[in-house]
Motif scaffolding. Structure first.
Motif, PDB file in Angstrom:
ATOM      1  N   SER A  98       0.647  -1.150   0.044  1.00 43.33           N
ATOM      2  CA  SER A  98      -0.057  -0.146   0.159  1.00 43.33           C
ATOM      3  C   SER A  98       0.765   1.310   0.029  1.00 43.33           C
ATOM      4  CB  SER A  98      -1.076  -0.001   1.170  1.00 43.33           C
ATOM      5  OG  SER A  98      -0.214   0.340   2.359  1.00 43.33           O
ATOM      6  N   THR A  99       0.311   2.432   0.043  1.00 44.78           N
ATOM      7  CA  THR A  99       0.788   3.570  -0.042  1.00 44.78           C
ATOM      8  C   THR A  99       1.920   3.780   1.079  1.00 44.78           C
ATOM      9  OG1 THR A  99      -1.219   4.765  -0.686  1.00 44.78           O
ATOM     10  CG2 THR A  99       0.607   5.976  -0.433  1.00 44.78           C
ATOM     11  N   GLN A 100       1.682   3.543   2.331  1.00 50.54           N
ATOM     12  CA  GLN A 100       2.554   3.705   3.475  1.00 50.54           C
ATOM     13  C   GLN A 100       3.486   2.527   3.860  1.00 50.54           C
ATOM     14  OE1 GLN A 100       1.727   6.560   6.247  1.00 50.54           O
ATOM     15  NE2 GLN A 100      -0.393   7.138   5.467  1.00 50.54           N
TER      16      GLN A 100
ATOM     17  N   GLY B 222      -2.358  -4.037  -4.529  1.00 52.12           N
ATOM     18  CA  GLY B 222      -1.506  -3.144  -4.649  1.00 52.12           C
ATOM     19  C   GLY B 222      -2.113  -1.876  -4.620  1.00 52.12           C
ATOM     20  N   GLN B 223      -1.738  -0.480  -4.096  1.00 51.86           N
ATOM     21  CA  GLN B 223      -2.303   0.801  -4.242  1.00 51.86           C
ATOM     22  C   GLN B 223      -2.549   0.851  -5.505  1.00 51.86           C
ATOM     23  OE1 GLN B 223       0.292   4.100  -4.031  1.00 51.86           O
ATOM     24  NE2 GLN B 223       2.078   2.792  -3.133  1.00 51.86           N
ATOM     25  N   GLN B 224      -3.987   1.147  -6.108  1.00 53.49           N
ATOM     26  CA  GLN B 224      -3.967   1.200  -7.540  1.00 53.49           C
ATOM     27  C   GLN B 224      -3.465   2.515  -8.420  1.00 53.49           C
ATOM     28  OE1 GLN B 224      -8.788   0.712  -7.016  1.00 53.49           O
ATOM     29  NE2 GLN B 224      -7.909  -0.132  -8.957  1.00 53.49           N
ATOM     30  N   HIS B 225      -3.323   2.217  -9.461  1.00 47.77           N
ATOM     31  CA  HIS B 225      -2.721   3.315 -10.666  1.00 47.77           C
ATOM     32  C   HIS B 225      -1.165   3.351 -10.763  1.00 47.77           C
ATOM     33  CE1 HIS B 225      -6.964   4.012 -10.227  1.00 47.77           C
ATOM     34  NE2 HIS B 225      -6.993   4.629  -9.126  1.00 47.77           N
ATOM     35  N   GLY B 226      -0.428   3.170  -9.483  1.00 48.37           N
ATOM     36  CA  GLY B 226       0.898   3.228  -9.551  1.00 48.37           C
ATOM     37  C   GLY B 226       1.535   2.292 -10.602  1.00 48.37           C
TER      38      GLY B 226
ATOM     39  N   ILE C 176       2.599   7.400  -8.326  1.00 51.56           N
ATOM     40  CA  ILE C 176       1.536   6.458  -7.344  1.00 51.56           C
ATOM     41  C   ILE C 176       0.330   7.514  -7.655  1.00 51.56           C
ATOM     42  CG2 ILE C 176       3.340   5.493  -5.998  1.00 51.56           C
ATOM     43  CD1 ILE C 176       2.338   7.360  -3.761  1.00 51.56           C
ATOM     44  N   TRP C 177      -0.855   6.979  -6.928  1.00 46.63           N
ATOM     45  CA  TRP C 177      -2.122   7.459  -7.042  1.00 46.63           C
ATOM     46  C   TRP C 177      -2.268   8.880  -6.451  1.00 46.63           C
ATOM     47  CZ3 TRP C 177      -5.209   8.454  -2.729  1.00 46.63           C
ATOM     48  CH2 TRP C 177      -4.527   8.171  -1.347  1.00 46.63           C
ATOM     49  N   MET C 178      -1.205   9.435  -5.584  1.00 50.03           N
ATOM     50  CA  MET C 178      -1.467  10.537  -5.227  1.00 50.03           C
ATOM     51  C   MET C 178      -0.869  11.707  -6.007  1.00 50.03           C
ATOM     52  SD  MET C 178      -0.110   9.660  -1.431  1.00 50.03           S
ATOM     53  CE  MET C 178      -0.370  11.239  -0.431  1.00 50.03           C
TER      54      MET C 178
ATOM     55  N   GLY D 285      -5.783  -4.597  -7.356  1.00 53.67           N
ATOM     56  CA  GLY D 285      -5.889  -3.121  -6.911  1.00 53.67           C
ATOM     57  C   GLY D 285      -6.481  -3.250  -5.467  1.00 53.67           C
ATOM     58  N   ASP D 286      -6.104  -2.273  -4.486  1.00 55.41           N
ATOM     59  CA  ASP D 286      -6.465  -2.588  -2.986  1.00 55.41           C
ATOM     60  C   ASP D 286      -7.896  -2.334  -2.965  1.00 55.41           C
ATOM     61  OD1 ASP D 286      -6.330   0.292  -4.009  1.00 55.41           O
ATOM     62  OD2 ASP D 286      -5.249   0.893  -2.075  1.00 55.41           O
ATOM     63  N   ASN D 287      -8.706  -1.718  -3.751  1.00 57.52           N
ATOM     64  CA  ASN D 287     -10.095  -1.459  -3.696  1.00 57.52           C
ATOM     65  C   ASN D 287     -10.820  -2.682  -4.094  1.00 57.52           C
ATOM     66  OD1 ASN D 287     -10.513   1.127  -2.779  1.00 57.52           O
ATOM     67  ND2 ASN D 287      -9.424   1.911  -4.387  1.00 57.52           N
TER      68      ASN D 287
ATOM     69  N   ALA E 259     -18.282  -0.652  -8.841  1.00 53.72           N
ATOM     70  CA  ALA E 259     -18.328   0.877  -8.679  1.00 53.72           C
ATOM     71  C   ALA E 259     -17.643   1.373  -7.384  1.00 53.72           C
ATOM     72  CB  ALA E 259     -19.620   1.301  -8.677  1.00 53.72           C
ATOM     73  N   LEU E 260     -16.673   2.479  -7.568  1.00 53.42           N
ATOM     74  CA  LEU E 260     -16.279   2.912  -6.421  1.00 53.42           C
ATOM     75  C   LEU E 260     -16.609   4.535  -6.418  1.00 53.42           C
ATOM     76  CD1 LEU E 260     -14.070   2.784  -4.220  1.00 53.42           C
ATOM     77  CD2 LEU E 260     -12.364   3.790  -5.811  1.00 53.42           C
ATOM     78  N   LEU E 261     -17.263   5.041  -5.426  1.00 56.09           N
ATOM     79  CA  LEU E 261     -17.531   6.316  -5.333  1.00 56.09           C
ATOM     80  C   LEU E 261     -16.824   6.997  -3.960  1.00 56.09           C
ATOM     81  CD1 LEU E 261     -21.319   6.050  -6.038  1.00 56.09           C
ATOM     82  CD2 LEU E 261     -20.198   7.974  -6.891  1.00 56.09           C
TER      83      LEU E 261
HETATM   84  C1  XUL Z   1      -8.415   4.574  -6.058  1.00 57.74           C
HETATM   85  C2  XUL Z   1      -7.327   5.108  -5.527  1.00 57.74           C
HETATM   86  C3  XUL Z   1      -6.744   4.946  -4.084  1.00 57.74           C
HETATM   87  C4  XUL Z   1      -5.698   3.874  -4.068  1.00 57.74           C
HETATM   88  C5  XUL Z   1      -4.892   3.789  -2.890  1.00 57.74           C
HETATM   89  O1  XUL Z   1      -8.784   5.036  -7.113  1.00 57.74           O
HETATM   90  O2  XUL Z   1      -6.907   5.997  -6.215  1.00 57.74           O
HETATM   91  O3  XUL Z   1      -7.761   4.232  -3.352  1.00 57.74           O
HETATM   92  O4  XUL Z   1      -6.225   2.776  -4.515  1.00 57.74           O
HETATM   93  O5  XUL Z   1      -5.548   3.136  -1.969  1.00 57.74           O
END
Ligand code: XUL
Length: 540
Positions: free
Chosen positions: A10-12, A93-97, A133-135, A275-277, A329-331
């Motif tokens: 994950s991220t941290q 995994g943290q997504q998108h990275g 990464i996703w941030m 992905g983590d979600n 779906a993710l909101l």
């Molecule tokens: C989902 C998103 C975050 C990452 C990091 O689109 O950007 O939830 O998956 O946890």
């Protein structure tokens, strides 16, 4: 008795969970986390992010992730767990990275030397030392270019499940191609954090699953295949640089010899990571359409499964492949805990007082509404923050409390209605799920039972459960998802049921709320008449 291991890069930090299953016996037998900042200080990360000058840029180190995995395998091996019973491993995994590897990576992965640490051997395989990464939100220009090439935001959302968000992998790849074309040319393979983790474990390039692949602006959501038009809009010759897409339950291969000889693991199966979600969906035990999970945290999030590949006409939601089959779906709503706390603090209440205010006010709040956009909002897109009130007196402390909670629940319900799923049960997690009165409003607005769920590392647990499910499937036994989660995920009984008298009140108020939202966004007429109609029917 079989053991299954799940990882969460994950991220941290990196977490690992091992579960033991035999007949009806289910137990978590190992759980540990390593923190990047504290346990790998040489990389100099802060909350897992490498030092940065531009606040829009966020990267991390793929080498650090590999070192963390190597160390964690050592920790598991030293924990006293009977490794010979480990049958399969998977991960989240943290997504998108994304991770960028050169042409040597294939041979290096295939011939990892158990006599030397993993990091030493990987040092020469990256074409990009820092992984976005996703941030990261530095790709607005690339998002625009990709969106234009694909015919606009609606077209991108329909094709890939989401609009091109800055953190999504395609725009990040395009930025790399634009800023470092030579580095892009040297890149032979681009992995996600998830498929990179699986590749390290299997000692070969692992596929990307549709859960994580959908977060790239590159996958055709309905077909769960790479979308040629999206690849073309992103960077030249991208197809040969991407791993194949494969179902989330695919077996990548056995654990590489490195892990067996260096740490004593058996040749267990490596199951595709996700992905983590998507992994959390499994980790909170969502069994099928009609069940959604809502996390009331810093931001409020909702996710749930759908059989069909539908997309959000308002473009706010993301749709991914579900690791259980179908779609999810993710909101995300930014004004979650923060908004509740602002209202609580202004009213000079503690949480007990907040609950009392909810008990002492009537469902529907006499038609007094709030749009709680204390901060810029994601769902719906609100770029200029500011709380909007309709018939609500800011001096009415109890009314304000009810208004903020009702607004959040109506926003969750109205912005998920496009999923076309009749919500029958909600699993509630996150700090504010401790508040029963908030859950009562949730139950009444959705007209569905709400059960509280204590979850720690749901993504990591989900990964371990997916390893088990995939291993059984490979042996010809299809475990129902409800059965996979049972025993590990225990939602509270009996939960909070909707109050029959309140359900019609909220059914009517949801329309009023939607009209207020449209008005505030400058997209609809004055909602005054609707509010008056609601009051005439349900009182002020
Ligand atoms: C989902 C998103 C975050 C990452 C990091 O689109 O950007 O939830 O998956 O946890």
């Amino acid at each position: 008795m079989a053991i299954y291991v799940g990882f969460d890069l994950s991220t941290q930090g990196l977490t690992a969970i091992a579960i033991e299953v035999e007949g009806s016996r289910r137990e978590v037998v190992f759980e540990r986390s390593l923190n990047y900042d504290a346990d790998f200080p040489a990389y100099g990360t802060t909350h897992g992010v490498l030092p940065r000058e531009d606040p829009l840029v966020a990267t991390s180190s793929p080498l650090m992730w590999a070192e963390a995995l190597d160390r964690m395998m050592g920790v598991i091996a030293g924990s006293g767990l009977d490794l010979s019973r480990v049958r399969a491993v998977s991960g989240s995994g943290q997504q998108h990275g994304s991770v960028y590897l050169n042409g040597h990576a294939r041979t290096v992965l295939a011939a990892l030397d158990p006599g030397r640490p993993l990091v030493e051997q990987l040092a020469g395989v990256f074409t990009r030392k820092a992984s976005p990464i996703w941030m990261d939100s530095s790709t607005a220009r690339q998002c625009e270019q990709i969106t234009r090439a694909l015919g606009g935001a609606e077209a991108v959302s329909r094709l890939t499940g989401s609009i091109a968000f800055e953190r999504f992998t395609g725009p990040q790849i395009r930025k790399f191609y634009e800023y470092d074309p030579a580095g892009y040319t040297r890149t032979a393979m681009i992995h996600l954090v998830s498929s990179y983790g699986a590749s390290l474990l299997a000692g070969r390039h692992a596929p990307i699953d549709p859960g994580d692949g959908a977060g790239m602006t590159l996958m055709d959501l309905a077909r769960k295949q790479w979308a040629p038009a999206a690849l073309d809009a992103t960077a030249p010759d991208l197809a040969p640089r991407l791993p194949p897409l494969a179902p989330s339950w695919s077996i990548v291969g056995p654990l590489a010899d490195y892990w067996c000889r260096r740490h004593g693991f058996p040749s267990a199966q490596v199951v595709a990571w996700s992905g983590d979600n998507p992994c959390s969906l499994v980790g909170v035990g969502l069994a099928g359409e009609g069940e959604v999970a809502i996390s009331l945290g810093t931001s409020d999030t909702l996710f749930g499964t759908m059989r069909e590949a539908r997309t959000d006409p308002s473009l706010a939601a993301s749709v991914f492949g579900a690791p259980t089959e179908g779609y999810m779906a993710l909101l995300c709503f930014k004004n979650g805990s923060l908004a509740r706390e602002r209202v609580r603090d202004r009213a000079r209440l503690d949480w007990a007082g907040f609950s009392r205010a909810l008990r002492e006010t009537r469902p529907g709040n006499g038609g007094a509404l709030m749009l709680p956009w204390f901060e810029a909002e994601i769902t719906p897109t609100v770029l200029t923050p500011g709380v909007r009130r309709y018939g609500l007196d800011p001096a009415d402390a109890a009314g304000e409390v009810r208004a903020v909670v009702e607004a959040q629940m109506m926003a969750l319900a109205t912005h998920s209605s496009w999923m076309g799923v009749r919500v029958q049960e909600i699993r509630a997690t996150g700090g504010a799920a401790a508040n029963r009165e908030i859950l009562q409003v949730m139950a009444d607005v959705f007209g569905a039972r709400v059960r509280r769920l204590k979850v720690g590392n749901s993504a990591c647990l989900g990964a371990a459960l997916r390893a088990w499910h995939a291993d059984e499937l490979a042996r010809g036994r299809r475990l129902p998802w409800g059965e996979v989660a049972a025993g590990f995920v225990e939602p509270e009984e009996p939960g909070v049921r909707p109050a029959p008298a309140s359900v019609p009140v909220y059914a009517a108020l949801k329309d009023v709320y939607a009209a207020c939202e449209a008005d505030a966004l400058g997209k609809g007429p004055d909602p005054g008449l609707l509010i008056a109609g609601f009051r005439a029917r349900f009182g002020t």
